[in-house]
Design a protein around this motif. Structure first.
Motif, PDB file in Angstrom:
ATOM      1  N   LEU A  56       0.851  -1.180   0.000  1.00  0.00           N
ATOM      2  CA  LEU A  56       0.000   0.000   0.000  1.00  0.00           C
ATOM      3  C   LEU A  56       0.887   1.231   0.000  1.00  0.00           C
ATOM      4  N   VAL A  57       0.726   2.071  -1.005  1.00  0.00           N
ATOM      5  CA  VAL A  57       1.397   3.371  -0.999  1.00  0.00           C
ATOM      6  C   VAL A  57       0.445   4.314  -0.272  1.00  0.00           C
ATOM      7  N   GLY A  58       0.625   4.420   1.026  1.00  0.00           N
ATOM      8  CA  GLY A  58      -0.365   5.069   1.877  1.00  0.00           C
ATOM      9  C   GLY A  58      -0.234   6.576   1.924  1.00  0.00           C
ATOM     10  N   ASP A  59      -1.388   7.233   2.120  1.00  0.00           N
ATOM     11  CA  ASP A  59      -1.330   8.680   2.322  1.00  0.00           C
ATOM     12  C   ASP A  59      -0.731   8.999   3.686  1.00  0.00           C
ATOM     13  N   SER A  60      -0.437   7.973   4.473  1.00  0.00           N
ATOM     14  CA  SER A  60       0.344   8.164   5.699  1.00  0.00           C
ATOM     15  C   SER A  60       1.702   8.757   5.397  1.00  0.00           C
ATOM     16  N   ALA A  61       2.104   8.736   4.129  1.00  0.00           N
ATOM     17  CA  ALA A  61       3.347   9.399   3.714  1.00  0.00           C
ATOM     18  C   ALA A  61       3.346  10.872   4.084  1.00  0.00           C
ATOM     19  N   ALA A  62       2.163  11.477   4.160  1.00  0.00           N
ATOM     20  CA  ALA A  62       2.082  12.877   4.576  1.00  0.00           C
ATOM     21  C   ALA A  62       2.744  13.075   5.930  1.00  0.00           C
ATOM     22  N   MET A  63       2.636  12.066   6.792  1.00  0.00           N
ATOM     23  CA  MET A  63       3.217  12.143   8.123  1.00  0.00           C
ATOM     24  C   MET A  63       4.614  11.531   8.175  1.00  0.00           C
ATOM     25  N   THR A  64       4.769  10.331   7.621  1.00  0.00           N
ATOM     26  CA  THR A  64       6.032   9.597   7.768  1.00  0.00           C
ATOM     27  C   THR A  64       7.136  10.129   6.870  1.00  0.00           C
ATOM     28  N   VAL A  65       6.765  10.687   5.706  1.00  0.00           N
ATOM     29  CA  VAL A  65       7.765  11.133   4.738  1.00  0.00           C
ATOM     30  C   VAL A  65       7.798  12.647   4.594  1.00  0.00           C
ATOM     31  N   LEU A  66       6.637  13.280   4.573  1.00  0.00           N
ATOM     32  CA  LEU A  66       6.558  14.706   4.267  1.00  0.00           C
ATOM     33  C   LEU A  66       6.495  15.596   5.499  1.00  0.00           C
ATOM     34  N   GLY A  67       6.347  15.007   6.690  1.00  0.00           N
ATOM     35  CA  GLY A  67       6.463  15.782   7.916  1.00  0.00           C
ATOM     36  C   GLY A  67       5.218  16.502   8.383  1.00  0.00           C
ATOM     37  N   HIS A  68       4.051  16.159   7.841  1.00  0.00           N
ATOM     38  CA  HIS A  68       2.810  16.785   8.290  1.00  0.00           C
ATOM     39  C   HIS A  68       2.314  16.126   9.580  1.00  0.00           C
ATOM     40  N   ASP A  69       1.337  16.762  10.198  1.00  0.00           N
ATOM     41  CA  ASP A  69       0.774  16.235  11.441  1.00  0.00           C
ATOM     42  C   ASP A  69      -0.381  15.278  11.214  1.00  0.00           C
ATOM     43  N   SER A  70      -0.870  15.176   9.988  1.00  0.00           N
ATOM     44  CA  SER A  70      -1.962  14.256   9.664  1.00  0.00           C
ATOM     45  C   SER A  70      -1.819  13.826   8.214  1.00  0.00           C
ATOM     46  N   THR A  71      -2.697  12.947   7.787  1.00  0.00           N
ATOM     47  CA  THR A  71      -2.661  12.480   6.397  1.00  0.00           C
ATOM     48  C   THR A  71      -3.360  13.440   5.446  1.00  0.00           C
ATOM     49  N   VAL A  72      -4.138  14.362   5.972  1.00  0.00           N
ATOM     50  CA  VAL A  72      -4.997  15.218   5.145  1.00  0.00           C
ATOM     51  C   VAL A  72      -4.232  16.031   4.094  1.00  0.00           C
ATOM     52  N   PRO A  73      -3.048  16.595   4.383  1.00  0.00           N
ATOM     53  CA  PRO A  73      -2.393  17.439   3.380  1.00  0.00           C
ATOM     54  C   PRO A  73      -1.879  16.706   2.139  1.00  0.00           C
ATOM     55  N   ALA A  74      -1.816  15.389   2.154  1.00  0.00           N
ATOM     56  CA  ALA A  74      -1.293  14.665   0.988  1.00  0.00           C
ATOM     57  C   ALA A  74      -2.094  15.018  -0.256  1.00  0.00           C
ATOM     58  N   THR A  75      -1.405  15.221  -1.385  1.00  0.00           N
ATOM     59  CA  THR A  75      -2.063  15.573  -2.639  1.00  0.00           C
ATOM     60  C   THR A  75      -1.970  14.409  -3.622  1.00  0.00           C
ATOM     61  N   VAL A  76      -2.804  14.470  -4.654  1.00  0.00           N
ATOM     62  CA  VAL A  76      -2.769  13.441  -5.685  1.00  0.00           C
ATOM     63  C   VAL A  76      -1.406  13.419  -6.359  1.00  0.00           C
ATOM     64  N   VAL A 112     -13.298   8.945 -10.278  1.00  0.00           N
ATOM     65  CA  VAL A 112     -12.866   8.096 -11.389  1.00  0.00           C
ATOM     66  C   VAL A 112     -11.640   8.693 -12.076  1.00  0.00           C
ATOM     67  N   THR A 113     -11.657   9.996 -12.291  1.00  0.00           N
ATOM     68  CA  THR A 113     -10.521  10.660 -12.943  1.00  0.00           C
ATOM     69  C   THR A 113      -9.227  10.409 -12.177  1.00  0.00           C
ATOM     70  N   ASN A 114      -9.269  10.586 -10.873  1.00  0.00           N
ATOM     71  CA  ASN A 114      -8.055  10.402 -10.080  1.00  0.00           C
ATOM     72  C   ASN A 114      -7.654   8.934  -9.970  1.00  0.00           C
ATOM     73  N   ALA A 115      -8.636   8.045  -9.849  1.00  0.00           N
ATOM     74  CA  ALA A 115      -8.320   6.618  -9.799  1.00  0.00           C
ATOM     75  C   ALA A 115      -7.632   6.178 -11.089  1.00  0.00           C
ATOM     76  N   VAL A 116      -8.136   6.640 -12.222  1.00  0.00           N
ATOM     77  CA  VAL A 116      -7.534   6.290 -13.516  1.00  0.00           C
ATOM     78  C   VAL A 116      -6.121   6.849 -13.608  1.00  0.00           C
ATOM     79  N   ARG A 117      -5.895   8.026 -13.056  1.00  0.00           N
ATOM     80  CA  ARG A 117      -4.545   8.599 -13.073  1.00  0.00           C
ATOM     81  C   ARG A 117      -3.558   7.691 -12.334  1.00  0.00           C
ATOM     82  N   PHE A 118      -3.987   7.129 -11.202  1.00  0.00           N
ATOM     83  CA  PHE A 118      -3.095   6.253 -10.444  1.00  0.00           C
ATOM     84  C   PHE A 118      -2.713   5.015 -11.252  1.00  0.00           C
TER      85      PHE A 118
END
Length: 311
Positions: A56-76, A112-118
């Protein structure tokens, strides 16, 4: 319970790629599914070599990799970069891209647009989205577009504030019943798997019994079909409090800091680099170079550059 096929997808898996159908077979044979959350090519490669079934490439990266306090700031766009990196490192595991907050909640079309992008831009094999309820339409739309979807209920970090914080979910009979209903609805909508996060063991066990698709637990006990842990949690790549459900299989943060401290000390004490880490040049080339730049610094140049052969 729905009798629709449980293997939606965007095409045949690449050679060597674990097919989604095998996950269903693993559930049927009670073979535990191993999943890990990772964010780059080296971790993808190591996870693949270790034999994980899904990454799983998790949006938890916002916290573990990008240094945010939550997952919310992660962008597509950030998640696309990370998913591409993991895809380059891992060959066999299914790559599941986490759809970040705001990438699917607004409308079916945007979802759908974003899912297809992934799938098209990052090489993901599937996407994961949080929640049920109003999100069931999003699941149906994405699955209908040919992209496999993993559901996620229980503690959903993107909506943790509304849930009262990072707390276990389904600890009352009424809330547990809601989780069962949500899990069944996600299966009906076409999910190929469901993550159960921070859910009491008996509740997760009952959901697992009722579903024909695999359940992946994180803080959901041992009676689910598979487990997932975050790379940084598993390896102990941080100091501080770890969630109750985390088992650290290594404590690498201290080892990494120790290695960097040794490097800094060696630099400051002129112990690094040693000769084995440097490059010289043929004597005749050194002489020509000295002649080119002037002979006034010949001695210094010879001392600095050395007269060894090319490495």
């Amino acid at each position: 319970m729905s009798t629709r096929p449980r293997t939606p997808g965007h095409g045949a898996p690449a050679p060597g790629k674990l097919p989604i159908t095998e996950l269903l077979e693993m559930k049927g044979s009670h073979s535990p599914i191993a999943m890990i959350t990772a964010y780059d090519a080296p971790s993808g490669r190591l996870a693949d070599a270790a034999g994980v079934d899904m990454i799983l490439v998790g949006d938890s990266a916002a916290m573990t990799v990008l240094g945010h306090d939550s997952t919310v700031p992660a962008t597509v766009d950030e998640m696309l970069v990370l998913t591409r990196a993991v895809r380059r490192g891992a060959t066999r595991p299914l790559i599941v891209a986490d759809m970040p907050f705001g990438s699917f909640q607004i409308s079916d079309e945007l979802a759908v647009t974003n899912a297809v992008r992934f799938v098209k831009e990052a090489g993901a094999d599937a996407v994961k989205l949080e929640g049920a309820g109003l999100m069931l339409d999003r699941v149906r739309a994405i699955v209908g577009s040919g992209v496999p979807v993993m559901g996620h209920i229980g503690l959903t970090p993107q909506s943790a504030t509304a849930l009262g914080g990072f707390k276990a979910q389904g600890r009352t009979a009424a809330k547990a019943a809601e989780l069962v209903s949500d899990a069944l609805a996600l299966e009906e909508a076409g999910c190929f798997s469901v993550v159960l996060e921070a859910v009491p063991t008996p509740v997760a066990a009952r959901i697992t019994e009722l579903l024909t698709i695999p359940t992946i637990g994180i803080g959901a006990g041992g009676d689910v079909d598979g487990q997932v842990l975050v790379w940084h949690d598993l390896l102990g790549l941080y100091d501080g409090h770890a969630p109750r459900f985390v088992k650290q299989y290594a404590q690498l943060a201290g080892e990494i800091q120790d290695a960097v401290e040794h490097y800094v000390a060696d630099v400051r004490e002129h112990r690094f680099p040693e000769e084995v880490h440097t490059y010289g040049m043929p004597e005749e080339e050194l002489e020509a170079f000295v002649a080119e730049v002037g002979e006034g610094r010949e001695v210094g140049l010879q001392a600095d550059l050395g007269v060894s052969g090319l490495a």
